[in-house]
Structure formats: structure tokens, C-alpha cells
Design an enzyme around this catalytic site. Sequence first.
Site, PDB file in Angstrom:
ATOM      1  CG  HIS A 166      -9.394  -0.393   1.657  1.00 24.07           C
ATOM      2  ND1 HIS A 166      -9.212  -1.754   1.585  1.00 24.07           N
ATOM      3  CD2 HIS A 166      -8.454   0.164   0.841  1.00 24.07           C
ATOM      4  CE1 HIS A 166      -8.209  -2.011   0.756  1.00 24.07           C
ATOM      5  NE2 HIS A 166      -7.736  -0.861   0.296  1.00 24.07           N
ATOM      6  CD  GLU A 169     -12.088  -2.416   3.736  1.00 23.70           C
ATOM      7  OE1 GLU A 169     -11.123  -2.630   4.498  1.00 23.70           O
ATOM      8  OE2 GLU A 169     -12.044  -2.631   2.511  1.00 23.70           O
ATOM      9  CG  HIS A 259      -8.157  -4.268   5.386  1.00 24.46           C
ATOM     10  ND1 HIS A 259      -8.199  -3.366   4.340  1.00 24.46           N
ATOM     11  CD2 HIS A 259      -6.869  -4.295   5.804  1.00 24.46           C
ATOM     12  CE1 HIS A 259      -6.994  -2.864   4.142  1.00 24.46           C
ATOM     13  NE2 HIS A 259      -6.160  -3.417   5.019  1.00 24.46           N
ATOM     14  CD  GLU A 335      -9.886  -8.280   4.514  1.00 21.43           C
ATOM     15  OE1 GLU A 335     -10.955  -7.647   4.698  1.00 21.43           O
ATOM     16  OE2 GLU A 335      -8.989  -7.895   3.738  1.00 21.43           O
TER      17      GLU A 335
END
Length: 374
Positions: A166, A169, A259, A335
Site C-alpha cells: 500500500h 504507508e 504496513h 503494522e
Amino acid sequence: MRISCNFDSGNIQVVRAECPDDIHLTIKKDNQSDFYQWFHFRLESQPMVNHKLRIGDLAKSAYPDGWQGYQAVASYDRQEWFRVDCEFDGDTLTIDHTPEYATTYYAYFAPYSYERHLDLLAWAQTSFDCELSHLGETLDGRDMSLLTIGHAEPGKKAVWIVARQHPGETMAEWLIEGLLERLLNEDDGLSRQLLEQAVFYVVPNMNPDGSVRGHLRTNAKGVNLNREWAHPSLENSPEVYHVRQKMQQTGVDMFLDVHGDEALPYNFVAGGEGTPNYNDKLAHLESTFKQALMLATPEFQDTYGYPKDKPGEANLTVGSNAIGNDYQCLAYTLEMPFKDNAELPCAAYGWSPQRSRKLGEDVLVAIRAVLSQL
């Protein structure tokens, strides 16, 4: 007064910009997609005058909860990115800032430019232990690049690490930068030991098209790459397709997909407990990795995160689930926050490139803890 985004990863639309205290903006959607959240633009205006920049229509953005408690980043030199005061009313984010200079850059998170990406690849390849190779091309014709660190020998493990599926990010590639700086440090005993036991295959940017286009979540065609791992194609997701092809040649003993999360103000991992091939050994490896990372840094925690998948109900189009299941290996999605780490808040910078890079160094400690058991 002038507002522009005609540069690498730029994204903003001007609705009205006549008075410094009443600027209205919106965010462009990813191409051929309804995703939008990433912004990056330049303001040219009178310094030392208070500005109110209102970014509207955010109730329909990709992650509306991400705006609660969020502070945008700003920079005068595009090197130091600091937090600025913001308020969110449920649909509009108001940036309240008094610029000190005539030109100010604002962004959703500190950008990681395509030029810096190329510099990272070029720098890494100068290490004796690192080889830069070409996997294929994206839909816009950009290179999909792989860094192979270490020398393949019988018995060595294959550790794959990818980032920025993504593109918005950006903290993910900042983490990779820190990880590479330590892994390629010949004077670091940890890194030397890791490279005696494993070969690292690192893709610092899985989505260079989306990165340059100023997308939040998709590639040039509006495809979410992290839903393409079951059946990637050259037509829709060549980025994943080329990585998958290379994995078939190298095998995978561990997979880490890096991410950023818009809403949760924590660093955490999501595992493969819902994949069909999940077993007690993988559960033990996951636990060992998490415990080691928590010991290595207080920036990481295991209390807050995503709900765990029920057995057999994992989404196998997601990268970590697909690879963990196919290769029956330890596979994690890591994350980081767009906001701040709520357990160690920093009012001036929030979660930042510097902290992302440091976490990348610490991730190597956790990999060391599991490597011999893979």
C-alpha cells in the site's frame, strides 16, 4: 497564495484558496478506485500568518476512523517532518498552522520519495553481501527491484521481507531503510550471525507506481496488491506476480510484510492463525518472534491489534496468509501507526521516519530469535 501537488507522490485538489484562514481542499481518489486518504502538497503563502487548511469529504475516505486524534506532518526542507495541530469534526480535517517560511509541505505521513527509493537500492548494492536484481516491470513501466543479502548455501534459510504494498504507508519503507542499514553493517555482530544462517530477500517498495502517483492503497490500475496473492496476474498485479515467481525459485522460510495502519496508534503484528496449514509449530514461532521484539523495544506490543481469524477462515488473497499457508512458514504482517505510538507518545513528531528506522533495526533481533527454529 498557491497550492500545488505536481510532484512525486503529490495529491490534493483545491476547492477554494483565497484567504489564509479559509482554505478548502479535498483528496484525489486512487486511479480507478474509491480509495483515498493520502495527501501531500505544497503551500506557497505569507509566512508568520495563521493558516487554516480544511480537507473535506473525509467521512467517505478509506478509513474515517483514522482522522480521529490524527495530526498531519509538515516540513520546510523536506527532511524534517513535524506534527501540526489538527481537528476533525467527522468529515473535515482542519490543519491549524502558522508557517515560518514562504513554502511549506504538508503530508499524511513523511513521504518516502521515488528518488530516495532509488538511492536506497544503489547504496545497498555497494555492500559486498548485497546484490540488486530486476524482477520485472510495473504497469507504468517502473522497475520491480529485489535486494538479495547474503550468499545462498545449503542449509541457509530464505527470509523474505516486502514493504509498501500500500504505497501511502511510507513508514514501511522507512523501516526497511533502518533494517538494511543494520543488516549491511559488517561491524554488527547480530547482522553477521544472521547472514551466516540466512539469505534475506528484500523488496523495499512493492508498489512504485502507486507511490509516485500519490495513491493510498492501490497500483496504477486501482488494484489492491494485498488482495492479489492467491492469483496474481501480469494484467492486474505484475508486482505480486514477479515476486511470487522469484519465491518459487528461492523458497520461503519466513515472510514479513510491512504496513502502516491508519486508525490504531500502536505497533503490532497480524499472524496466520486462520490459515488451513497453521499448526503448533507456527504458533510457537509467532509467540517467540513477538516476545523477542517486545524485549528488544518498548515500541512494540501485543495487546492491541486486529481480531484474530478463526481456524480455516483466513483470507488467502492477503500476502502473509497466502505465503504462510503455501510455504507453511512463519508469516507476519507488521503494522505501524500513522498517528503515534500511544504507549510512547511524542508530541513534536508522533510516529516518525526515525522511529520506523529504529524499529527496522530491532526487527532483526526478533528474526534472530526464531531463525534456528524455522
